[in-house]
Design a protein around this motif. Structure first.
Motif, mmCIF file in Angstrom:
data_model
loop_
_atom_site.group_PDB
_atom_site.id
_atom_site.type_symbol
_atom_site.label_atom_id
_atom_site.label_comp_id
_atom_site.label_asym_id
_atom_site.label_seq_id
_atom_site.Cartn_x
_atom_site.Cartn_y
_atom_site.Cartn_z
ATOM 1 N N LEU A 170 -4.669 25.824 13.773
ATOM 2 C CA LEU A 170 -4.043 26.140 15.099
ATOM 3 C C LEU A 170 -2.855 25.619 15.528
ATOM 4 C CD1 LEU A 170 -8.206 25.966 17.011
ATOM 5 C CD2 LEU A 170 -7.025 28.108 16.405
ATOM 6 N N PRO A 171 -2.699 24.305 15.933
ATOM 7 C CA PRO A 171 -1.447 24.165 16.182
ATOM 8 C C PRO A 171 -0.357 24.627 15.581
ATOM 9 C CG PRO A 171 -2.876 21.733 15.420
ATOM 10 C CD PRO A 171 -4.403 23.270 15.211
ATOM 11 N N ALA A 172 -0.603 25.107 14.243
ATOM 12 C CA ALA A 172 0.838 25.118 13.206
ATOM 13 C C ALA A 172 0.792 26.720 13.681
ATOM 14 C CB ALA A 172 0.134 25.731 11.899
ATOM 15 N N ALA A 173 0.153 27.153 13.557
ATOM 16 C CA ALA A 173 0.349 28.847 15.414
ATOM 17 C C ALA A 173 1.076 28.614 15.405
ATOM 18 C CB ALA A 173 -0.915 29.437 14.742
ATOM 19 N N ALA A 174 0.575 27.787 17.055
ATOM 20 C CA ALA A 174 0.809 27.619 17.569
ATOM 21 C C ALA A 174 2.548 26.868 17.809
ATOM 22 C CB ALA A 174 -0.275 26.278 18.598
ATOM 23 N N THR A 175 2.536 26.685 17.074
ATOM 24 C CA THR A 175 3.767 26.361 16.500
ATOM 25 C C THR A 175 4.702 27.393 15.961
ATOM 26 O OG1 THR A 175 3.263 23.773 16.271
ATOM 27 C CG2 THR A 175 5.436 24.711 15.728
ATOM 28 N N VAL A 176 4.982 27.868 15.585
ATOM 29 C CA VAL A 176 5.138 28.816 14.693
ATOM 30 C C VAL A 176 5.416 30.244 15.985
ATOM 31 C CG1 VAL A 176 5.225 30.952 13.158
ATOM 32 C CG2 VAL A 176 4.696 28.644 12.853
ATOM 33 N N ALA A 177 4.374 30.554 16.962
ATOM 34 C CA ALA A 177 4.678 31.708 17.824
ATOM 35 C C ALA A 177 5.526 30.887 18.850
ATOM 36 C CB ALA A 177 3.302 31.718 18.617
ATOM 37 N N THR A 233 7.540 28.646 18.877
ATOM 38 C CA THR A 233 9.231 29.295 17.964
ATOM 39 C C THR A 233 10.192 30.349 18.368
ATOM 40 O OG1 THR A 233 8.111 26.863 16.408
ATOM 41 C CG2 THR A 233 10.701 28.442 16.506
ATOM 42 N N VAL A 234 9.186 31.237 17.357
ATOM 43 C CA VAL A 234 9.488 32.760 17.340
ATOM 44 C C VAL A 234 9.313 33.257 19.038
ATOM 45 C CG1 VAL A 234 8.769 34.508 17.556
ATOM 46 C CG2 VAL A 234 8.459 33.379 15.911
ATOM 47 N N TRP A 235 8.757 32.525 19.934
ATOM 48 C CA TRP A 235 9.239 32.880 21.578
ATOM 49 C C TRP A 235 10.411 32.206 22.457
ATOM 50 C CZ3 TRP A 235 9.215 29.632 25.406
ATOM 51 C CH2 TRP A 235 9.455 30.240 26.924
ATOM 52 N N ALA A 236 10.976 31.242 21.460
ATOM 53 C CA ALA A 236 11.807 30.150 21.710
ATOM 54 C C ALA A 236 12.388 31.275 21.560
ATOM 55 C CB ALA A 236 11.890 28.851 22.032
#
Length: 82
Positions: free
Chosen positions: A50-57, A59-62
């Motif tokens: 979950l934290p890894a997916a949140a980090t990827v999301a 990063t993509v949004w930013a």
């Protein structure tokens, strides 16, 4: 209860035959232990995923939204000095 009475009671308890253990007790304990280990491994995997997916999301949004960039002006500044 006096000390000799306690000693006599303890002796009576220790002289009794131990209770019978169910024959499938070991198999049940092993099965339960394996299930607990699988559940713990799944919880740890999800706790990392979950934290890894949140980090990827994030990063993509930013990278797509660029929130640090100044937004373009909505109107042009007035012309002076002509």
């Amino acid at each position: 209860m006096s000390r000799p009475g306690r000693e006599a009671a303890a002796r009576r308890i220790m002289e009794r035959t131990p209770p019978r253990v169910p024959p499938d007790l070991c198999a049940d304990a092993v099965r339960r232990g394996e299930r607990l280990l699988r559940r713990r491994a799944l919880v740890l995997r999800v706790a990392w995923l979950l934290p890894a997916a949140a980090t990827v999301a994030f990063t993509v949004w930013a990278l797509t939204a660029r929130p640090w960039a100044v937004p373009p002006a909505r109107r042009t500044p007035p012309l002076t000095g002509w």
